[in-house]
Motif scaffolding. Structure first.
Motif, PDB file in Angstrom:
ATOM      1  N   ASP A  89       0.819  -1.208   0.000  1.00  0.00           N
ATOM      2  CA  ASP A  89       0.000   0.000   0.000  1.00  0.00           C
ATOM      3  C   ASP A  89       0.858   1.266   0.000  1.00  0.00           C
ATOM      4  OD1 ASP A  89      -2.201  -1.687   2.266  1.00  0.00           O
ATOM      5  OD2 ASP A  89      -2.532  -1.346   0.112  1.00  0.00           O
ATOM      6  N   THR A  90       2.155   1.113   0.133  1.00  0.00           N
ATOM      7  CA  THR A  90       3.043   2.260   0.115  1.00  0.00           C
ATOM      8  C   THR A  90       2.960   2.978  -1.229  1.00  0.00           C
ATOM      9  OG1 THR A  90       4.598   1.310   1.702  1.00  0.00           O
ATOM     10  CG2 THR A  90       5.461   2.979   0.187  1.00  0.00           C
ATOM     11  N   ALA A  91       2.658   4.274  -1.171  1.00  0.00           N
ATOM     12  CA  ALA A  91       2.469   5.050  -2.395  1.00  0.00           C
ATOM     13  C   ALA A  91       2.181   6.500  -2.024  1.00  0.00           C
ATOM     14  CB  ALA A  91       1.308   4.500  -3.214  1.00  0.00           C
ATOM     15  N   VAL A  92       2.211   7.340  -3.023  1.00  0.00           N
ATOM     16  CA  VAL A  92       1.650   8.682  -2.879  1.00  0.00           C
ATOM     17  C   VAL A  92       0.174   8.586  -3.231  1.00  0.00           C
ATOM     18  CG1 VAL A  92       1.691  11.060  -3.691  1.00  0.00           C
ATOM     19  CG2 VAL A  92       3.837   9.790  -3.457  1.00  0.00           C
ATOM     20  N   TYR A  93      -0.665   9.073  -2.334  1.00  0.00           N
ATOM     21  CA  TYR A  93      -2.111   9.003  -2.521  1.00  0.00           C
ATOM     22  C   TYR A  93      -2.636  10.364  -2.963  1.00  0.00           C
ATOM     23  CZ  TYR A  93      -2.373   4.343  -0.551  1.00  0.00           C
ATOM     24  OH  TYR A  93      -2.240   2.985  -0.352  1.00  0.00           O
ATOM     25  N   TYR A  94      -3.453  10.333  -3.986  1.00  0.00           N
ATOM     26  CA  TYR A  94      -4.019  11.545  -4.558  1.00  0.00           C
ATOM     27  C   TYR A  94      -5.541  11.504  -4.467  1.00  0.00           C
ATOM     28  CZ  TYR A  94       0.555  11.986  -6.844  1.00  0.00           C
ATOM     29  OH  TYR A  94       1.899  12.092  -7.101  1.00  0.00           O
ATOM     30  N   CYS A  95      -6.131  12.638  -4.135  1.00  0.00           N
ATOM     31  CA  CYS A  95      -7.576  12.747  -4.267  1.00  0.00           C
ATOM     32  C   CYS A  95      -7.894  13.439  -5.585  1.00  0.00           C
ATOM     33  CB  CYS A  95      -8.202  13.492  -3.093  1.00  0.00           C
ATOM     34  SG  CYS A  95      -7.572  15.158  -2.803  1.00  0.00           S
ATOM     35  N   ALA A  96      -9.044  13.123  -6.120  1.00  0.00           N
ATOM     36  CA  ALA A  96      -9.451  13.649  -7.412  1.00  0.00           C
ATOM     37  C   ALA A  96     -10.945  13.927  -7.399  1.00  0.00           C
ATOM     38  CB  ALA A  96      -9.103  12.665  -8.523  1.00  0.00           C
ATOM     39  N   ALA A  97     -11.352  14.834  -8.290  1.00  0.00           N
ATOM     40  CA  ALA A  97     -12.759  15.222  -8.351  1.00  0.00           C
ATOM     41  C   ALA A  97     -13.189  15.412  -9.793  1.00  0.00           C
ATOM     42  CB  ALA A  97     -12.980  16.513  -7.568  1.00  0.00           C
ATOM     43  N   ASP A  98     -14.432  15.098 -10.025  1.00  0.00           N
ATOM     44  CA  ASP A  98     -15.019  15.364 -11.329  1.00  0.00           C
ATOM     45  C   ASP A  98     -16.530  15.393 -11.183  1.00  0.00           C
ATOM     46  OD1 ASP A  98     -13.962  15.307 -14.386  1.00  0.00           O
ATOM     47  OD2 ASP A  98     -16.021  14.540 -14.225  1.00  0.00           O
ATOM     48  N   PRO A  99     -17.193  16.320 -11.864  1.00  0.00           N
ATOM     49  CA  PRO A  99     -18.641  16.427 -11.695  1.00  0.00           C
ATOM     50  C   PRO A  99     -19.438  15.380 -12.461  1.00  0.00           C
ATOM     51  CG  PRO A  99     -17.865  18.117 -13.196  1.00  0.00           C
ATOM     52  CD  PRO A  99     -16.649  17.423 -12.666  1.00  0.00           C
ATOM     53  N   SER A 100     -18.803  14.719 -13.427  1.00  0.00           N
ATOM     54  CA  SER A 100     -19.594  13.843 -14.292  1.00  0.00           C
ATOM     55  C   SER A 100     -18.994  12.466 -14.512  1.00  0.00           C
ATOM     56  CB  SER A 100     -19.808  14.522 -15.656  1.00  0.00           C
ATOM     57  OG  SER A 100     -18.559  14.790 -16.267  1.00  0.00           O
ATOM     58  N   VAL A 101     -17.922  12.154 -13.817  1.00  0.00           N
ATOM     59  CA  VAL A 101     -17.287  10.857 -14.040  1.00  0.00           C
ATOM     60  C   VAL A 101     -18.186   9.728 -13.566  1.00  0.00           C
ATOM     61  CG1 VAL A 101     -16.115  10.829 -11.818  1.00  0.00           C
ATOM     62  CG2 VAL A 101     -15.118   9.597 -13.749  1.00  0.00           C
ATOM     63  N   ASN A 102     -18.118   8.611 -14.255  1.00  0.00           N
ATOM     64  CA  ASN A 102     -18.825   7.420 -13.812  1.00  0.00           C
ATOM     65  C   ASN A 102     -18.159   6.895 -12.546  1.00  0.00           C
ATOM     66  OD1 ASN A 102     -19.489   4.552 -13.529  1.00  0.00           O
ATOM     67  ND2 ASN A 102     -20.467   4.739 -15.524  1.00  0.00           N
TER      68      ASN A 102
END
Length: 124
Positions: A89-102
């Motif tokens: 599980d070691t990694a850089v974790y990113y959050c992401a956003a989109d208004p219309s993604v499935n």
């Protein structure tokens, strides 16, 4: 929308950690939110996603049953509770956003907005 991820750190295998991602600049509840991660030398991979309301969630098989994604629209924040952590599980974790993604898409290219990443290191 601007995203700021936090909560990463060093944890022993089997331990837990909670990541947070604070959003600003737009109506948070409009966005599907996702978490991705990228380990050294590997491509960015999908971890989890949550619907606008928080009712629906979707997980990568590798984290299902160990990680939980949630959101608090009143606080404009999405969380990733990680338990039973493994060295992989070691990694850089990113959050992401989109208004219309499935919700069920695992492609990072489908998300338009990204946070800066927070490093999670799991020691064995």
């Amino acid at each position: 929308v601007q995203l700021q991820a936090s909560g990463g750190g060093l944890v022993q295998a089997g331990g837990s950690l909670r990541l947070s991602c604070a959003a600003s600049g737009d109506t948070f509840s409009r966005y599907v939110m996702g978490w991705f991660r990228q380990a050294p030398g590997k491509e960015r991979e999908f971890v989890a996603a949550i619907s606008w309301s928080g009712v629906s969630t979707y997980y990568a098989d590798s984290v299902k049953g160990r990680f939980t994604i949630s959101r608090d629209n009143a606080k404009n924040t999405v969380y990733l509770q990680m338990s039973s952590l493994k060295s992989e599980d070691t990694a850089v974790y990113y959050c992401a956003a989109d208004p219309s993604v499935n919700l069920r898409t695992s492609s990072s290219y489908e998300y338009d907005y990204w946070g800066q990443g927070t490093l999670v290191t799991v020691s064995s």
